[in-house]
Design a protein around this motif. Structure first.
Motif, PDB file in Angstrom:
ATOM      1  N   GLY A  80      34.191  39.792  34.604  1.00 31.25           N
ATOM      2  CA  GLY A  80      34.514  40.070  35.993  1.00 31.25           C
ATOM      3  C   GLY A  80      35.985  39.947  36.327  1.00 31.25           C
ATOM      4  N   SER A  81      36.830  39.874  35.313  1.00 24.36           N
ATOM      5  CA  SER A  81      38.270  39.703  35.560  1.00 24.36           C
ATOM      6  C   SER A  81      38.998  41.018  35.786  1.00 24.36           C
ATOM      7  CB  SER A  81      38.914  38.947  34.394  1.00 24.36           C
ATOM      8  OG  SER A  81      38.486  37.613  34.360  1.00 24.36           O
ATOM      9  N   GLY A  82      38.361  42.154  35.462  1.00 27.13           N
ATOM     10  CA  GLY A  82      38.996  43.453  35.666  1.00 27.13           C
ATOM     11  C   GLY A  82      39.385  44.159  34.386  1.00 27.13           C
ATOM     12  N   LYS A  83      38.959  43.635  33.243  1.00 23.95           N
ATOM     13  CA  LYS A  83      39.358  44.212  31.956  1.00 23.95           C
ATOM     14  C   LYS A  83      38.837  45.641  31.791  1.00 23.95           C
ATOM     15  CE  LYS A  83      37.340  41.067  29.447  1.00 23.95           C
ATOM     16  NZ  LYS A  83      36.615  40.355  30.541  1.00 23.95           N
ATOM     17  N   SER A  84      37.531  45.815  31.928  1.00 25.01           N
ATOM     18  CA  SER A  84      36.960  47.151  31.748  1.00 25.01           C
ATOM     19  C   SER A  84      37.385  48.101  32.864  1.00 25.01           C
ATOM     20  CB  SER A  84      35.430  47.067  31.679  1.00 25.01           C
ATOM     21  OG  SER A  84      35.019  46.367  30.512  1.00 25.01           O
ATOM     22  N   THR A  85      37.604  47.562  34.071  1.00 19.14           N
ATOM     23  CA  THR A  85      38.122  48.387  35.164  1.00 19.14           C
ATOM     24  C   THR A  85      39.481  48.962  34.795  1.00 19.14           C
ATOM     25  OG1 THR A  85      36.957  47.101  36.859  1.00 19.14           O
ATOM     26  CG2 THR A  85      38.874  48.379  37.577  1.00 19.14           C
ATOM     27  N   LEU A  86      40.351  48.130  34.246  1.00 20.15           N
ATOM     28  CA  LEU A  86      41.668  48.601  33.830  1.00 20.15           C
ATOM     29  C   LEU A  86      41.553  49.676  32.760  1.00 20.15           C
ATOM     30  CD1 LEU A  86      44.734  48.382  33.966  1.00 20.15           C
ATOM     31  CD2 LEU A  86      44.616  46.500  32.321  1.00 20.15           C
TER      32      LEU A  86
END
Length: 297
Positions: A80-86
């Motif tokens: 949920g830290s934004g890794k895959s979003t990035l």
């Protein structure tokens, strides 16, 4: 927190430029304090039938990065830290809510959920995957043996892909994606197979890609994988960029943070996070690049 002013032109060295990118989502939430306070069947029925509350989730807060040719960038952080979003923003699968992503060529995203056909055999999926990436049949034939060798599947390449273990499937996906010589390769959790020989082969292949003036992004929960395969590591937490630095230094700080969290030492974990973020040297993009980009408002 200091800052580097970085003039950017995609005709020059950078492979990827992330310019003040933010990503937010509007999602449904069942949280309703008023309704939740009503016990019994009527309260439960109201919660089921009412329209859900819509809340804003900040998947990625403002971030700017410049990735040079020849770099292998590891991305680490809690779920949920934004890794895959990035990764999705860099690949162009999604457009950012704000800011823009510029790339010198079309990035190839390799993830464990890459779309191959489980009912087809491995060799048929090699052909399918290569054609989907723009190769012709002559190129597929030329690369076939190299793909099989890199995957380590040997005779299993002729079995249905649905009979493969998750590690076998991941190795095949990586081998197919790496065969096209992408200038920008994005690897999302596809190298955590527990296979030491494959780790050595995949590392060698990514070194070849970097030597060809490309760059590689790797998302992984395996810090050993990140340390072995990356020249630079960024640490994301709850959408914030916390640290951007050498692999050993960055993974060590993240590991200490994680150990304190697992022991319930939240104040110590918070102190490590805040110290790392306070030492971060931010990047400011001075001029917008021309060329391919994914842009938000």
């Amino acid at each position: 927190m200091g800052a580097i002013d970085y003039p950017v032109f995609l005709e020059g060295p950078p492979c990827v430029v992330i310019d003040r990118v933010q990503m937010t989502y509007r999602v449904a939430s069942s949280d309703d304090r008023a309704t939740a306070s009503r016990p019994g069947l009527k309260g439960a029925l109201r919660r089921v039938l009412r329209k859900p509350n819509m809340v804003t989730v900040n998947a990625l807060k403002e971030i700017s990065l410049v990735v040079e040719r020849g770099e292998s960038v590891g991305i680490i952080g809690r779920n949920g830290s934004g890794k895959s979003t990035l990764m999705r923003l860099i690949s162009g699968q999604e457009a950012p809510t704000h800011g823009a992503v510029y790339a010198s060529s079309t990035p190839i995203l390799l993830g464990v959920n890459a779309a191959l056909q489980p009912d087809l055999s491995g060799d048929q999926n090699v052909v399918l995957g290569c054609l989907a990436m723009g190769m012709n049949m002559d190129q597929v034939n030329e690369q076939f043996d190299k793909i099989v060798e890199l995957s380590g599947l040997d005779s299993a390449i002729y079995l249905p892909m649905k009979s493969y273990s998750s590690g076998m499937s991941s190795r095949l996906r990586f081998a197919i994606a790496a065969a096209v010589n992408p200038e920008i390769l994005l690897v999302d959790e596809a190298l955590n197979t527990g296979d030491a020989q494959f780790g050595s082969r995949s590392k060698a292949r990514m070194n070849e890609l970097r030597a060809q003036a490309g760059c590689v992004f790797i998302v992984s929960h395996s810090l050993d994988t990140i340390r072995d395969m990356c020249t630079r590591v960024i640490w994301l937490d709850k959408g914030d960029l916390i640290m951007d630095g050498p692999p050993i230094e960055t993974t060590q700080a993240y590991q200490e943070f994680s150990v304190h969290l697992s022991k319930g030492n939240n104040m110590s974990a918070r102190r490590i996070r805040e110290e790392a973020r306070s030492n971060l040297v931010a990047t400011r993009i001075l001029e917008r690049a021309s060329g391919r980009r994914t842009e938000g408002r």
